[in-house]
Design an enzyme around this catalytic site. Structure first.
Site, short mmCIF file in Angstrom:
data_model
loop_
_atom_site.label_atom_id
_atom_site.label_comp_id
_atom_site.label_asym_id
_atom_site.label_seq_id
_atom_site.Cartn_x
_atom_site.Cartn_y
_atom_site.Cartn_z
N GLY A 16 21.83 23.26 17.58
CA GLY A 16 21.28 24.28 17.46
C GLY A 16 21.73 25.05 16.13
CB SER A 19 23.68 34.46 11.95
OG SER A 19 24.57 34.77 13.01
CB THR A 22 24.61 23.84 11.86
OG1 THR A 22 23.74 24.56 10.63
CG2 THR A 22 23.71 23.09 12.57
CE LYS A 36 29.05 28.80 15.50
NZ LYS A 36 28.30 29.66 16.60
CG ASP A 130 28.19 38.19 19.71
OD1 ASP A 130 27.46 39.13 20.05
OD2 ASP A 130 27.84 37.30 19.07
#
Length: 720
Positions: A16, A19, A22, A36, A130
């Site tokens: 995936g 912002s 990846t 990540k 978040d």
């Protein structure tokens, strides 16, 4: 195509993109992992890399069944990567795209799992910042839980906090997804654990309803709704669940539950939700909502799943029709308030400022008014009316000064949880009274020496004609001595069992009973009780809250204990009623403070906290009357270098603070009304600047200090 990440890991397949970077399916020494890889511009930011390295220990320590564990941090050339546990399943957004809304039992089970993960993170001092469906992964390889919901794990801890630095955002932006941003972030306040609770409650609402409570349309409109609008009820939900949900969506951070309590109360709802179908609720203003994003993503297969398009999204993308982004960061330009703008307002009653107070010039204040008006007009023009909202907290709507959760929830429980005073209200106005004559103090006389030198305190309280004076010794134990007008001093006694880091607090809530609160060297709070002359054992009051300085204690009602303490630069409060503690809550009118606070109760149900404003060292009095903390009042002319110590004698209120010259300053005012303070220096005192305390005995004020030699000394005065 395989890609080497550092010397230990190989990335094979993209799972995936977001912002921030990846996500790859990778292989490490211990098997499959998720990697990540942050964007190159982030990896090339040496300041950001340094922060990641500094936070490595905190990120790696988040070991919990409902947190996607971080195994390693790789810094290699232009690569900056987080190596994480691989979760075999989809994210929560993908499931919402397929099903639009979930059955209440499954939704609550998922939210409870996430709350468990947040509780562990908050206990470690980490705020996620978040929380949203994209950052919740569902482990389809594990046995399902209530309602058939797979276990939920929260991912991307620390990403938003580390990337959102003042240098990167130029102190004018916030990072987050509009639908899940807590009102205090929109208003420019620093994010704390309560923002995660608000975001999780928003996610739960979305799981139940199929849309977020304040989403739809332009992101600016979404932000405005968070601050101004009340959450719309959902039909056919059990009342207890709705009250719980609305409580965690309160505008005021202090009104929300802690993550631990939220998880427990959500799981308590599960039995009554078994078998309940998804609720039937219409999407509000459906024509104005953006269309559904493109295909969802499967973290396990890395491919799109077949699903029936739902036609509407709960979350609002920044650009209409934007492609899905599992870690979407929305940058919204906003002016954040300065430290001065967040400082306390002018004192009620129009009391003048004394010559010692380093006040902000009136020209600066007038400039702020003009800038505030211009900013409000600009925000209204662009749909971002957050500042305009914050200036109107007395309009009857929900504000940041919402009542404490247990006070505001319409609960029918037979034994309600006691509430801490957290609400805000207008300050009562009254006539300015004449200055109170200052007392004449006797010469200070030293008390018998303790077995060790005193390094902290003192704190004093008078009960039934006996004054107890507590202080911290060089051995880090608490020592105390008694004094009566007839018998003089008793012998020093030592309370062993914990090593203390600051001055103790003492309170008497019932006749014949004393409670002492001490800050341990672990910066946790401990309590010990004396009943009928016998001390009980120490026990921990709160295993999570770490204090920066010692708390203060008072009793506003018989049998009730009220505490205020300082965590970082915030003033927090909690109360013990009928043997039950409530959660710590922020005192909304205090602003940023320094030093330990002082506290007293002038009458039944009232409190007065005395704090030192961080910006300029001014002493503020924070009255709590009729269930609300009132705006701060300046103790004009009194500046402090340490803890303010208040005491009530008859109809007069005293406040003592260490002065900059090493002496002791005093302020005296009427106990009622909008007081004018009389300020002076107590006759030269050979004292360290650490602390002084006072007690009232038979109309006489007893003032105790710790001398520079580590002894206790006493002076008395009779109010005029």
């Amino acid at each position: 195509m395989a890609r080497k990440i550092g010397s230990r890991y190989t990335a094979h397949q993209v799972l995936g993109r977001g912002s921030a970077g990846t996500v790859w399916l990778g292989e490490g020494p211990e098997g499959p992992v998720a990697i990540k890889l942050l964007r190159e511009d982030l990896a090339s930011d040496q300041d950001l890399v340094g922060r990641f390295v500094q936070e490595r220990t905190a990120l790696l320590s988040l070991d919990h069944p409902h947190i996607v564990g971080i195994r390693d941090l790789v810094v290699d050339g232009t690569d900056l990567a987080l190596v994480m546990d691989l979760v075999r399943g989809t994210d929560l957004r993908s499931r919402l795209e397929r099903e639009r809304r979930l059955a209440p039992e499954a939704a609550v089970s998922i939210a409870a799992d996430v709350a468990d993960g947040l509780a562990a993170a908050h206990a470690a001092g980490v705020v996620h910042r978040d929380v949203k469906p994209e950052n919740v992964l569902l482990d389809s390889a594990a046995p399902p839980g209530p309602g058939g919901a797979p276990p939920a794990l929260l991912t991307d801890f620390g990403i938003a906090r580390l990337v959102d630095s003042p240098r990167r955002t130029r102190a004018t932006r916030i990072i987050g997804t509009p639908d899940y941003l807590a009102p205090e972030i929109i208003e420019g306040l620093p994010p704390r654990a309560s923002v995660d609770i608000y975001a999780l409650a928003t996610v739960l609402y979305e799981l139940l309803a199929g849309f977020t409570p304040f989403g739809g349309g332009h992101p600016g409109a979404v932000l405005r709704r968070h601050v101004t609008e009340t959450v719309a009820p959902l039909p056919d939900l059990p009342d207890d669940l709705w009250q719980l949900l609305s409580q965690c969506l309160a505008k005021g951070p202090a009104s929300r539950l802690k993550a631990t309590e939220l998880a427990e109360r959500l799981r308590a709802q599960l039995p009554q939700l078994a078998g309940m179908p998804p609720i039937d609720v219409d999407v509000p203003d459906a024509d104005d909502l953006p269309e559904a994003d493109a295909e969802p993503y499967d973290y396990n297969t890395g491919g799109a799943e077949s699903y029936e398009p739902v036609g509407r999204r709960g979350a609002v993308p920044l650009v209409r029709g934007a492609a899905p982004d599992s870690t979407r960061d929305t940058h919204t330009s906003m002016k954040l308030p300065t430290a001065e703008e967040l400082s306390s307002p002018r004192p009620a009653g129009g009391g003048g400022r004394g010559p010692k107070h380093r006040a902000v010039p009136d020209t600066v204040r007038r400039r702020r008014v003009k800038l505030g008006a211009a900013a409000a007009a600009a925000l209204v023009a662009t749909g971002l009316g957050a500042w305009a909202v914050t200036s109107g907290s007395d309009n009857g709507g929900a504000t940041q000064q919402d009542p404490q959760p247990d006070n505001s929830t319409a609960s029918t429980a037979s034994s309600p949880t006691p509430t801490a005073p957290t609400a805000g209200a207008a300050s009562p106005q009254g006539a300015v009274e004449s200055p109170v004559p200052l007392p004449h103090w006797s010469a200070f006389k030293t008390a018998p020496a303790a077995a060790v030198g005193l390094t902290g305190g003192p704190r004093a309280i008078t009960v039934s004609g006996t004054t107890y004076v507590f202080a911290r010794g060089a051995d880090k134990n608490i020592w105390y001595i008694t004094h009566t007008r007839t018998a003089g001093y008793g012998n020093w006694q030592r309370l062993i069992g914990i090593s203390t880091a600051d001055d103790p607090a003492v309170v008497s809530s019932r006749a014949g009973r004393l409670d002492i609160f001490a800050l341990g060297t672990d910066h946790l709070l401990y309590r010990r009780t004396m009943t009928a002359g016998q001390w009980g054992s120490w026990y921990q009051v709160d295993e999570r809250t770490h204090f920066s300085s010692a708390p203060a204690a008072a009793s506003s009602e018989p049998g009730r204990i009220d505490l205020v303490g300082r965590t970082s630069s915030d003033l927090v409060t909690a109360s013990l009623v009928d043997g039950r503690w409530n959660a710590w809550a922020l005192v909304p009118t205090a602003g940023r403070i320094t030093s330990a606070p002082g506290l007293l109760s002038r009458s039944h149900g009232s409190l007065d906290a005395f704090v030192v404003r961080k910006a300029d060292g001014a002493v503020l009095r924070l009255p709590y009357v009729n269930g609300a903390w009132r705006p701060a009042q300046l103790v004009n002319g009194l500046d402090a270098t340490g803890r303010p110590e208040p005491v009530l004698v008859g109809h007069q209120l005293y406040a003592f603070t260490p002065a900059a010259d090493g002496g002791l300053a005093q302020a005296v005012a009427p106990a009622t009304g909008a007081a004018t303070w009389s300020v002076a220096t107590v006759a030269p005192v050979a004292s360290s600047a650490a602390a002084a305390t006072a007690a009232s005995s038979g109309g006489t004020v007893e003032l105790y200090i710790r001398t520079a030699s580590g002894r206790l000394a006493r002076s008395t005065a009779s109010p005029a």
